[in-house]
Design an enzyme around this catalytic site. Structure first.
Site, PDB file in Angstrom:
ATOM      1  N   ARG A 206       0.912  -1.291   0.087  1.00  0.00           N
ATOM      2  CA  ARG A 206      -0.059   0.049   0.015  1.00  0.00           C
ATOM      3  C   ARG A 206       0.911   1.272   0.058  1.00  0.00           C
ATOM      4  O   ARG A 206       2.037   1.207   0.435  1.00  0.00           O
ATOM      5  CB  ARG A 206      -1.002  -0.052   1.288  1.00  0.00           C
ATOM      6  N   LYS A 231      -2.251  -1.391   7.415  1.00  0.00           N
ATOM      7  CA  LYS A 231      -3.609  -0.866   7.550  1.00  0.00           C
ATOM      8  C   LYS A 231      -4.421  -1.782   8.610  1.00  0.00           C
ATOM      9  O   LYS A 231      -5.281  -0.822   9.298  1.00  0.00           O
ATOM     10  CB  LYS A 231      -4.176  -0.638   6.324  1.00  0.00           C
ATOM     11  N   HIS A 289      -3.676   3.168  -5.873  1.00  0.00           N
ATOM     12  CA  HIS A 289      -3.897   1.790  -5.117  1.00  0.00           C
ATOM     13  C   HIS A 289      -4.041   0.748  -6.176  1.00  0.00           C
ATOM     14  O   HIS A 289      -4.128  -0.592  -5.913  1.00  0.00           O
ATOM     15  CB  HIS A 289      -5.230   2.098  -4.467  1.00  0.00           C
ATOM     16  N   ARG A 292      -1.539  -1.727  -6.646  1.00  0.00           N
ATOM     17  CA  ARG A 292      -1.371  -2.926  -5.697  1.00  0.00           C
ATOM     18  C   ARG A 292      -2.188  -4.079  -6.372  1.00  0.00           C
ATOM     19  O   ARG A 292      -1.950  -5.135  -6.413  1.00  0.00           O
ATOM     20  CB  ARG A 292      -1.888  -2.298  -4.198  1.00  0.00           C
ATOM     21  N   HIS A 315      -3.360  -9.643   3.289  1.00  0.00           N
ATOM     22  CA  HIS A 315      -4.728  -9.793   3.356  1.00  0.00           C
ATOM     23  C   HIS A 315      -5.028 -10.958   4.455  1.00  0.00           C
ATOM     24  O   HIS A 315      -4.290 -11.728   4.667  1.00  0.00           O
ATOM     25  CB  HIS A 315      -5.636 -10.305   2.097  1.00  0.00           C
ATOM     26  N   TYR A 324      -9.619 -10.785  -6.552  1.00  0.00           N
ATOM     27  CA  TYR A 324      -8.238 -10.781  -7.414  1.00  0.00           C
ATOM     28  C   TYR A 324      -8.351 -12.214  -8.111  1.00  0.00           C
ATOM     29  O   TYR A 324      -7.565 -12.415  -9.174  1.00  0.00           O
ATOM     30  CB  TYR A 324      -6.889 -10.844  -6.728  1.00  0.00           C
TER      31      TYR A 324
END
Length: 347
Positions: A206, A231, A289, A292, A315, A324
């Site tokens: 990120r 994050k 973003h 990413r 994640h 994805y």
């Protein structure tokens, strides 16, 4: 806070709390006085007693926002962006309302006004999703005011309706876009933009994670990087490609300190650079973003498993990575079709 005293053979109790009218009563026994005081305090905690309107009439929304901005926001991650959002909000007439007069209807009018306004330096209107992000600090401010500052108000944002369609972005780089981006960086003043773009594509990190990398976080020998806090609030160690390490090595000066930033640029500055860059390159609808998303999609296309990709991307659930999965559809189709034999086995 309750105070008790005995006078003329009776126990007098008084409950004082900021934002609430003073409550007082007298009892024959001390036990009854204490029980009544606890009842009043519980009712105040649950907002069952009406607030002291006089106190709320003396505080404007602008005063509350400014206090929150100055006392609380500097302690938060992303304080620079949040400060900008709050300063912009302070320019709206709603901030002149007192907390006594402030209602959900006022925020509904503000919502409708914002959704009609264009974004900064763009002719596109503000989206409900963007507005929801802008209102999030204000909602936290109201909760903080009640709990920490003991200001007896109800959060006017609790009843605000804001229909947000969560259209998960699936934007990937189109053919030639990366070359155009890199070529356009040569016309910009900041020479860190190109390395940041390439590093983002190599690591799937990120923006905020990239901009906080210090050289002490990098193990150049083992080709790995420690991300102290992401994050989600967790730290992780990710492997680095040789290209990613080469980018960092090129930026590390001989006298670099371990605590020096690898990419010494602020999030706001990078955002402005990105907007100018995409405009120069003639590329529409590409956010930073999205790099990413592109990087994670490439990891799947390399054949990495979900746990392997998650260990790099950070994640923590399968659901977060499912967006994805479309990246590997061509590989799936190839596997389903099987090897070509050049001749059908059916006769």
């Amino acid at each position: 806070m309750a105070t008790l005293r005995k006078r003329n053979g009776r126990w007098q109790v008084q409950v004082r709390r900021q934002g609430f009218p003073i409550q007082s009563r007298s009892f024959r026994s001390k036990a009854d006085a204490n029980e009544w005081a606890r009842l009043i305090e519980r009712q105040q905690d649950r907002q069952e007693l009406g607030p002291d309107r006089k106190a709320l009439k003396s505080i404007t929304l602008a005063h509350l926002v400014a206090r929150y901005r100055d006392e609380i926001v500097p302690q938060k991650r992303g304080s620079a962006v949040e400060t900008i959002l709050l300063n912009r909000f302070l320019r709206y007439p709603i901030c002149q309302k007192t907390l006594n007069d402030l209602t959900t209807a006022d925020f509904a009018a503000y919502r409708d006004q914002r959704l009609k306004e264009p974004k900064h330096r763009s002719d596109k209107p503000v989206t409900p999703k963007s507005l929801k992000r802008e209102l999030s600090p204000l909602s936290h401010m109201f909760r903080h005011a009640v709990v920490e500052w003991e200001i007896p108000l109800r959060n006017p944002l609790d009843g605000l309706k804001l229909r947000v369609v969560d259209n998960k972005r699936e934007r990937r780089l189109l053919v030639g876009e990366l070359d155009r981006l890199l070529e356009s960086t040569k016309k910009g003043r900041n020479k860190l933009v190109a390395p940041i773009i390439l590093f983002a594509l190599e690591t799937a990190m990120r923006r905020g994670e990239i901009l906080t990398i210090q050289f002490r976080h990098v193990d150049f020998g083992r080709l790995s990087l420690v991300i102290p806090e992401s994050k989600s609030g967790y730290s992780r160690v990710i492997p680095l490609t040789r290209r990613a390490v080469a980018i960092l090595e090129a930026l590390r000066l001989e006298d670099a300190k371990p605590t020096d930033l690898a990419f010494p640029i602020t999030p706001i500055a990078l955002r402005l650079q990105w907007d100018r860059l995409t405009a120069r390159a003639g590329i529409d609808g590409l956010n930073f973003h999205d790099l990413r998303h592109e990087a994670i999609s490439r990891l799947f296309e390399l054949g990495l498993t979900v746990p392997e990709v998650a260990s790099i991307s950070g994640h923590r659930t399968l659901a977060q990575l499912m967006r994805y999965s479309h990246a590997n559809q061509e590989t799936v189709r190839t596997k389903l079709q099987g090897p070509e034999t050049g001749e059908s086995s059916h006769h």
